[in-house]
Scaffold this motif. Structure first.
Motif, PDB file in Angstrom:
ATOM      1  N   GLY A  30     -27.172  17.203  42.485  1.00 56.07           N
ATOM      2  CA  GLY A  30     -27.241  18.633  42.186  1.00 56.07           C
ATOM      3  C   GLY A  30     -25.918  19.198  41.726  1.00 56.07           C
ATOM      4  O   GLY A  30     -25.805  19.721  40.593  1.00 56.07           O
ATOM      5  N   PRO A  31     -24.853  19.122  42.562  1.00 54.19           N
ATOM      6  CA  PRO A  31     -23.563  19.639  42.105  1.00 54.19           C
ATOM      7  C   PRO A  31     -23.001  18.893  40.899  1.00 54.19           C
ATOM      8  O   PRO A  31     -22.253  19.460  40.117  1.00 54.19           O
ATOM      9  CB  PRO A  31     -22.658  19.483  43.337  1.00 54.19           C
ATOM     10  CG  PRO A  31     -23.384  18.573  44.269  1.00 54.19           C
ATOM     11  CD  PRO A  31     -24.839  18.749  43.971  1.00 54.19           C
ATOM     12  N   PHE A  32     -23.370  17.617  40.722  1.00 54.01           N
ATOM     13  CA  PHE A  32     -22.920  16.885  39.538  1.00 54.01           C
ATOM     14  C   PHE A  32     -23.450  17.553  38.270  1.00 54.01           C
ATOM     15  O   PHE A  32     -22.701  17.783  37.317  1.00 54.01           O
ATOM     16  CB  PHE A  32     -23.385  15.434  39.603  1.00 54.01           C
ATOM     17  CG  PHE A  32     -23.085  14.653  38.349  1.00 54.01           C
ATOM     18  CD1 PHE A  32     -21.799  14.208  38.082  1.00 54.01           C
ATOM     19  CD2 PHE A  32     -24.090  14.368  37.433  1.00 54.01           C
ATOM     20  CE1 PHE A  32     -21.514  13.498  36.918  1.00 54.01           C
ATOM     21  CE2 PHE A  32     -23.825  13.657  36.276  1.00 54.01           C
ATOM     22  CZ  PHE A  32     -22.528  13.220  36.016  1.00 54.01           C
ATOM     23  N   VAL A  33     -24.750  17.881  38.256  1.00 52.12           N
ATOM     24  CA  VAL A  33     -25.348  18.514  37.074  1.00 52.12           C
ATOM     25  C   VAL A  33     -24.870  19.959  36.945  1.00 52.12           C
ATOM     26  O   VAL A  33     -24.518  20.419  35.843  1.00 52.12           O
ATOM     27  CB  VAL A  33     -26.888  18.453  37.143  1.00 52.12           C
ATOM     28  CG1 VAL A  33     -27.514  19.267  36.017  1.00 52.12           C
ATOM     29  CG2 VAL A  33     -27.361  17.006  37.089  1.00 52.12           C
ATOM     30  N   ARG A  34     -24.843  20.687  38.073  1.00 48.65           N
ATOM     31  CA  ARG A  34     -24.480  22.102  38.019  1.00 48.65           C
ATOM     32  C   ARG A  34     -23.016  22.324  37.682  1.00 48.65           C
ATOM     33  O   ARG A  34     -22.677  23.312  37.008  1.00 48.65           O
ATOM     34  CB  ARG A  34     -24.793  22.775  39.356  1.00 48.65           C
ATOM     35  CG  ARG A  34     -26.267  22.951  39.653  1.00 48.65           C
ATOM     36  CD  ARG A  34     -26.456  23.846  40.858  1.00 48.65           C
ATOM     37  NE  ARG A  34     -25.906  23.246  42.072  1.00 48.65           N
ATOM     38  CZ  ARG A  34     -26.607  22.500  42.916  1.00 48.65           C
ATOM     39  NH1 ARG A  34     -27.884  22.270  42.665  1.00 48.65           N
ATOM     40  NH2 ARG A  34     -26.055  22.000  43.999  1.00 48.65           N
ATOM     41  N   ASN A  35     -22.140  21.441  38.167  1.00 48.52           N
ATOM     42  CA  ASN A  35     -20.706  21.684  38.041  1.00 48.52           C
ATOM     43  C   ASN A  35     -19.993  20.693  37.121  1.00 48.52           C
ATOM     44  O   ASN A  35     -19.316  21.094  36.185  1.00 48.52           O
ATOM     45  CB  ASN A  35     -20.060  21.643  39.434  1.00 48.52           C
ATOM     46  CG  ASN A  35     -20.676  22.666  40.371  1.00 48.52           C
ATOM     47  OD1 ASN A  35     -21.017  23.756  39.956  1.00 48.52           O
ATOM     48  ND2 ASN A  35     -20.812  22.305  41.621  1.00 48.52           N
ATOM     49  N   LYS A  36     -20.138  19.395  37.415  1.00 52.35           N
ATOM     50  CA  LYS A  36     -19.383  18.391  36.670  1.00 52.35           C
ATOM     51  C   LYS A  36     -19.771  18.360  35.192  1.00 52.35           C
ATOM     52  O   LYS A  36     -18.909  18.397  34.301  1.00 52.35           O
ATOM     53  CB  LYS A  36     -19.610  17.012  37.310  1.00 52.35           C
ATOM     54  CG  LYS A  36     -18.972  15.852  36.570  1.00 52.35           C
ATOM     55  CD  LYS A  36     -17.458  15.941  36.595  1.00 52.35           C
ATOM     56  CE  LYS A  36     -16.854  14.710  35.922  1.00 52.35           C
ATOM     57  NZ  LYS A  36     -15.378  14.817  35.839  1.00 52.35           N
ATOM     58  N   VAL A  37     -21.073  18.301  34.916  1.00 56.22           N
ATOM     59  CA  VAL A  37     -21.524  18.189  33.519  1.00 56.22           C
ATOM     60  C   VAL A  37     -21.244  19.485  32.765  1.00 56.22           C
ATOM     61  O   VAL A  37     -20.799  19.462  31.609  1.00 56.22           O
ATOM     62  CB  VAL A  37     -23.024  17.830  33.457  1.00 56.22           C
ATOM     63  CG1 VAL A  37     -23.467  17.683  32.008  1.00 56.22           C
ATOM     64  CG2 VAL A  37     -23.303  16.544  34.221  1.00 56.22           C
ATOM     65  N   THR A  38     -21.488  20.612  33.396  1.00 60.29           N
ATOM     66  CA  THR A  38     -21.230  21.896  32.727  1.00 60.29           C
ATOM     67  C   THR A  38     -19.738  22.082  32.452  1.00 60.29           C
ATOM     68  O   THR A  38     -19.348  22.613  31.407  1.00 60.29           O
ATOM     69  CB  THR A  38     -21.771  23.071  33.564  1.00 60.29           C
ATOM     70  OG1 THR A  38     -21.176  23.042  34.870  1.00 60.29           O
ATOM     71  CG2 THR A  38     -23.272  22.993  33.707  1.00 60.29           C
ATOM     72  N   GLU A  39     -18.894  21.633  33.388  1.00 61.04           N
ATOM     73  CA  GLU A  39     -17.450  21.707  33.158  1.00 61.04           C
ATOM     74  C   GLU A  39     -17.047  20.836  31.974  1.00 61.04           C
ATOM     75  O   GLU A  39     -16.195  21.219  31.159  1.00 61.04           O
ATOM     76  CB  GLU A  39     -16.716  21.252  34.421  1.00 61.04           C
ATOM     77  CG  GLU A  39     -15.191  21.282  34.292  1.00 61.04           C
ATOM     78  CD  GLU A  39     -14.494  20.733  35.515  1.00 61.04           C
ATOM     79  OE1 GLU A  39     -13.250  20.755  35.547  1.00 61.04           O
ATOM     80  OE2 GLU A  39     -15.195  20.267  36.445  1.00 61.04           O
TER      81      GLU A  39
END
Length: 574
Positions: A30-39
């Motif tokens: 979840g945080p990978f898609v929400r944060n890492k990829v968007t960043e």
């Protein structure tokens, strides 16, 4: 700085199907898609973060059939529910990902969607590699079909034939050019600035701003302090961990210590307000003798009249991605076991089903015309005062809640009122409060050490508790282990500090008595908590620094003092 867009897309496709078999709450994807990829996308040189919002989602409270990563121009939309935008859409079988120019399907009529789709396709030059047919295939679910219908243009990537990083980045840049070209041709088709400001420029399908646990605690603490209320940060951590452990918490203490405000500001700091329908205050009445005043009843005409808790449940079910809070004010003005027993029983029935937390039926379909269960995103907090107007709690209630006591008052502490900054609430999603563990085996598989360490301490304490048959059972043990695991995950307190809170909230509230056995028990507990024997004058010179569990030891001193002065003691007498 080199980009890793290809690796990120591959990771999602490689891991998503396995992840869907696992609990949604707290999953690392979840945080990978929400944060890492968007960043990663925000760092691309052709993405102007002033003009664009990048948002990713793997679902709202449970796994999405089609995860997505959207890139939205603020002039057109700030929500994936409406307008048109660039979005990576993953097929349900994770064999494909599509870079698309698509539209919001929630608030756009089919006729309007088809009209805009045709206009977008007309604007794309024939020389472009972008496809403008209807051959996109995302899967068979309704959501997958709706997303496919909304797509005006796309580039297809097969999981086993992903192009090089430079190709993927260049394709995205070309799609940005197509998007901006269409925007310039159709300035009037977007949402004007006033409308965007009215929506607070928030991405409505990605309400959950994700923060590491300590950053989230710092935000809640600062928000409460900005309202002119002061609670030690440790109390904020404790309330957060208690709610994450189990969505039922009791706040006790003398009148006027701000128990109600603590809950209200805690919820509001996360974006859960009465105005948004995410916070419900229910004053308990002394004449409640069953669950009808809380849940509802069937009137003389045979119609079901919803109670305030059922209304809150219905609202929470509609937005499973957001936390909802119910505050039962003066909870023990009526006997809790009478009006709350059904909720307590159903709360214990929670279990995993298809990666989601579900419960048994609270109100049957025959009664309410539609089955009512307890949603996983509903948090119930009760405030209680202990005086001659209230009722004591049974062990059935105490076993099922963390009981947090607010009795310490520092009237002369005014320094926190100086230079208070205004802190805006953040719209935090359900995932940051959601329980990852319902059964001890869930935790034991990932952290054997914390389970064994906690159990070892509890066995020592249980030997003393057996003296008055107050020893704890499996439920209390499990919930203490969960509390300690969440604390360890967030690196919020030391093991001893966290375990001290657990003793104070899950074990000591069960103790009361008037004979020599309770005296012996409390003395044994004092020895366990401090490694020193109780002498009788500890209250005046108690050394918190040397105690293993100082908060629990101080409470034991208070209970022993009451026993000596009044011949009876209880956790609740202060």
């Amino acid at each position: 700085m080199p980009s890793n867009l290809k690796d990120n897309l591959n990771r999602i496709m490689n891991q998503y199907i396995t992840a869907k078999r696992e609990p949604f709450g707290g999953h690392q994807l979840g945080p990978f898609v929400r944060n890492k990829v968007t960043e990663e996308i925000n760092n691309l040189p052709f993405i102007n973060t002033t003009d664009y919002i990048v948002s990713g989602s793997v679902g709202q409270g449970n796994w999405a059939s089609v995860p997505w990563i959207a890139i939205m121009n603020r002039k057109i939309t700030v929500s994936t529910q409406r307008g048109y935008y660039i979005v990576y859409l993953f097929s349900e079988d994770m064999q494909s990902v599509y870079l698309t120019l698509a539209q919001g399907v929630t608030e756009t009529s089919k006729e309007e969607m088809l009209r805009i789709k045709a206009k977008i396709r007309e604007s794309i030059p024939s020389s472009s590699k972008v496809k403008i047919d209807d051959k996109i295939s995302l899967g068979e679910s309704k959501k997958a079909r709706d997303y496919a219908l909304s797509t005006a243009a796309y580039i297809h990537y097969a999981a086993d034939q992903m192009p090089e990083e430079t190709v993927i980045v260049n394709d995205l840049q070309e799609m940005i050019h197509i998007y901006e070209n269409y925007i310039s041709m159709n300035e009037g088709t977007g949402y004007d600035n006033e409308q965007l400001q009215g929506e607070k420029q928030m991405v409505k399908e990605n309400l959950n701003t994700y923060l590491p646990s300590m950053d989230l605690i710092n935000h809640i603490f600062s928000y409460i302090k900005s309202k002119g209320f002061y609670y030690p940060k440790e109390e904020v951590i404790n309330l957060f961990l208690s709610l994450k452990t189990k969505p039922f918490v009791i706040l006790s203490g003398i009148s006027g210590t701000g128990k109600t405000k603590m809950v209200q500001w805690f919820a509001e700091s996360l974006g859960a307000t009465e105005k948004h329908g995410q916070f419900t205050l229910i004053p308990v009445r002394p004449d409640w003798s069953d669950g009808s005043d809380l849940l509802g009843y069937v009137d003389i005409k045979g119609d079901f009249k919803e109670g305030p808790l059922t209304k809150a449940i219905r609202a929470a079910e509609k937005h499973s991605e957001l936390p909802y809070f119910v505050l039962l004010d003066e909870m023990n003005l009526a006997r809790v076991e009478y009006y709350f027993s059904d909720i307590l029983s159903v709360m214990e029935s929670r279990r995993w089903a298809d990666g989601k937390v579900v419960s048994s039926t609270l109100i049957s379909e025959e009664v309410a015309k539609e089955e009512v269960t307890l949603p996983n995103n509903l948090y119930v907090i009760g405030t209680v005062n202990m005086d001659e107007t209230t009722h004591p709690f049974s062990k059935k209630v105490l076993d099922r809640a963390n009981t947090i006591e607010f009795n310490q008052v520092e009237l002369d502490n005014l320094t926190f009122l100086q230079d208070l900054e205004d802190i805006d609430p953040l719209e935090i999603g359900q995932s940051q409060l959601a329980s990852k563990y319902l059964h001890l085996k869930d935790l034991y598989k990932v952290d054997t050490e914390i389970v064994e360490k906690a159990t070892s301490e509890l066995v020592r304490i249980n030997k003393s508790l057996q003296l008055i048959n107050a020893h704890i059972g499996y439920r209390v043990r499990d919930e203490i282990c969960f509390y300690l695991a969440y604390n360890k995950d967030g690196d919020l307190m030391t093991f001893e500090e966290a375990f001290d809170h657990c003793i104070l909230q899950k074990i000591l509230p069960r103790l009361s008595g008037s004979d020599s056995r309770i005296d012996q028990l409390l003395r044994e507990l004092y020895l366990l908590f401090t490694n020193t024997e109780y002498q009788g004058d500890e209250e005046s010179h108690f050394d918190e620094q040397s105690a293993i569990y100082p908060k629990s030891a101080r409470k034991v001193i208070e209970m022993l003092r009451r026993l000596q002065a009044d011949g009876f003691t209880s956790f609740w007498i202060s």
